[in-house]
Motif scaffolding. Structure first.
Motif, PDB file in Angstrom:
ATOM      1  N   ARG A  11       7.085 -24.939 -57.183  1.00  0.00           N
ATOM      2  CA  ARG A  11       7.845 -26.179 -56.967  1.00  0.00           C
ATOM      3  C   ARG A  11       8.413 -26.232 -55.554  1.00  0.00           C
ATOM      4  O   ARG A  11       8.344 -27.261 -54.888  1.00  0.00           O
ATOM      5  CB  ARG A  11       8.956 -26.309 -58.010  1.00  0.00           C
ATOM      6  N   VAL A  12       8.953 -25.104 -55.080  1.00  0.00           N
ATOM      7  CA  VAL A  12       9.499 -25.058 -53.722  1.00  0.00           C
ATOM      8  C   VAL A  12       8.402 -25.333 -52.701  1.00  0.00           C
ATOM      9  O   VAL A  12       8.602 -26.101 -51.752  1.00  0.00           O
ATOM     10  CB  VAL A  12      10.184 -23.699 -53.441  1.00  0.00           C
ATOM     11  N   ALA A  13       7.234 -24.740 -52.889  1.00  0.00           N
ATOM     12  CA  ALA A  13       6.130 -24.936 -51.948  1.00  0.00           C
ATOM     13  C   ALA A  13       5.717 -26.404 -51.887  1.00  0.00           C
ATOM     14  O   ALA A  13       5.516 -26.962 -50.793  1.00  0.00           O
ATOM     15  CB  ALA A  13       4.934 -24.066 -52.343  1.00  0.00           C
ATOM     16  N   VAL A  14       5.610 -27.053 -53.050  1.00  0.00           N
ATOM     17  CA  VAL A  14       5.230 -28.472 -53.073  1.00  0.00           C
ATOM     18  C   VAL A  14       6.318 -29.316 -52.435  1.00  0.00           C
ATOM     19  O   VAL A  14       6.033 -30.237 -51.665  1.00  0.00           O
ATOM     20  CB  VAL A  14       4.937 -28.949 -54.513  1.00  0.00           C
ATOM     21  N   ARG A  15       7.572 -28.994 -52.725  1.00  0.00           N
ATOM     22  CA  ARG A  15       8.674 -29.755 -52.117  1.00  0.00           C
ATOM     23  C   ARG A  15       8.647 -29.629 -50.601  1.00  0.00           C
ATOM     24  O   ARG A  15       8.847 -30.612 -49.892  1.00  0.00           O
ATOM     25  CB  ARG A  15      10.015 -29.270 -52.661  1.00  0.00           C
ATOM     26  N   GLN A  16       8.416 -28.417 -50.106  1.00  0.00           N
ATOM     27  CA  GLN A  16       8.384 -28.221 -48.655  1.00  0.00           C
ATOM     28  C   GLN A  16       7.208 -28.957 -48.028  1.00  0.00           C
ATOM     29  O   GLN A  16       7.324 -29.504 -46.939  1.00  0.00           O
ATOM     30  CB  GLN A  16       8.333 -26.737 -48.321  1.00  0.00           C
ATOM     31  N   GLU A  61       8.009 -35.085 -60.971  1.00  0.00           N
ATOM     32  CA  GLU A  61       7.365 -35.193 -62.284  1.00  0.00           C
ATOM     33  C   GLU A  61       6.089 -34.358 -62.343  1.00  0.00           C
ATOM     34  O   GLU A  61       5.801 -33.738 -63.356  1.00  0.00           O
ATOM     35  CB  GLU A  61       7.061 -36.657 -62.594  1.00  0.00           C
ATOM     36  N   THR A  62       5.343 -34.312 -61.259  1.00  0.00           N
ATOM     37  CA  THR A  62       4.081 -33.565 -61.271  1.00  0.00           C
ATOM     38  C   THR A  62       4.293 -32.061 -61.211  1.00  0.00           C
ATOM     39  O   THR A  62       3.431 -31.308 -61.644  1.00  0.00           O
ATOM     40  CB  THR A  62       3.165 -33.984 -60.100  1.00  0.00           C
ATOM     41  N   ILE A  63       5.433 -31.599 -60.691  1.00  0.00           N
ATOM     42  CA  ILE A  63       5.648 -30.155 -60.557  1.00  0.00           C
ATOM     43  C   ILE A  63       6.613 -29.579 -61.588  1.00  0.00           C
ATOM     44  O   ILE A  63       6.867 -28.376 -61.587  1.00  0.00           O
ATOM     45  CB  ILE A  63       6.150 -29.804 -59.136  1.00  0.00           C
ATOM     46  N   ARG A  64       7.103 -30.422 -62.466  1.00  0.00           N
ATOM     47  CA  ARG A  64       8.145 -30.000 -63.404  1.00  0.00           C
ATOM     48  C   ARG A  64       7.780 -28.750 -64.197  1.00  0.00           C
ATOM     49  O   ARG A  64       8.611 -27.885 -64.431  1.00  0.00           O
ATOM     50  CB  ARG A  64       8.476 -31.152 -64.357  1.00  0.00           C
TER      51      ARG A  64
END
Length: 91
Positions: A75-80, A65-68
């Motif tokens: 988004r990939v960086a935050v997910r990693q 929700e925060t990176i949408r």
């Protein structure tokens, strides 16, 4: 669960609601994710394992929700950085 960095979630909406969702993506999909999380919490009541799993999944949804609105690379960086640790807790 598959060994993947991503979760694929599909919401099938009636045509009239899909048109609203297209114009208000953040609002509608935020509502859908929150409703899904609440439903899973209700289903998991009474089971410590299920409750813990749902709580971890909710943390993943909060990250999403925060990176949408960010670009794909961000988004990939935050997910990693963030989501990977949460996913490892599921197993």
């Amino acid at each position: 669960m598959l060994d993947t960095q991503y979760f694929h979630v599909v919401f099938t909406l009636p045509e009239a609601i899909a048109a609203i969702a297209y114009q208000n993506k953040a609002l509608v999909y935020g509502l859908l994710f929150r409703a899904t999380a609440e439903t899973l919490r209700t289903v998991a009541e009474g089971s410590k394992v299920a409750t813990a799993t749902v709580e971890r999944m909710a943390k993943l949804w909060q990250v999403e929700e925060t990176i949408r609105s960010q670009c794909p690379e961000a988004r990939v960086a935050v997910r990693q950085q963030t989501s990977a640790a949460l996913v490892s807790e599921l197993f």
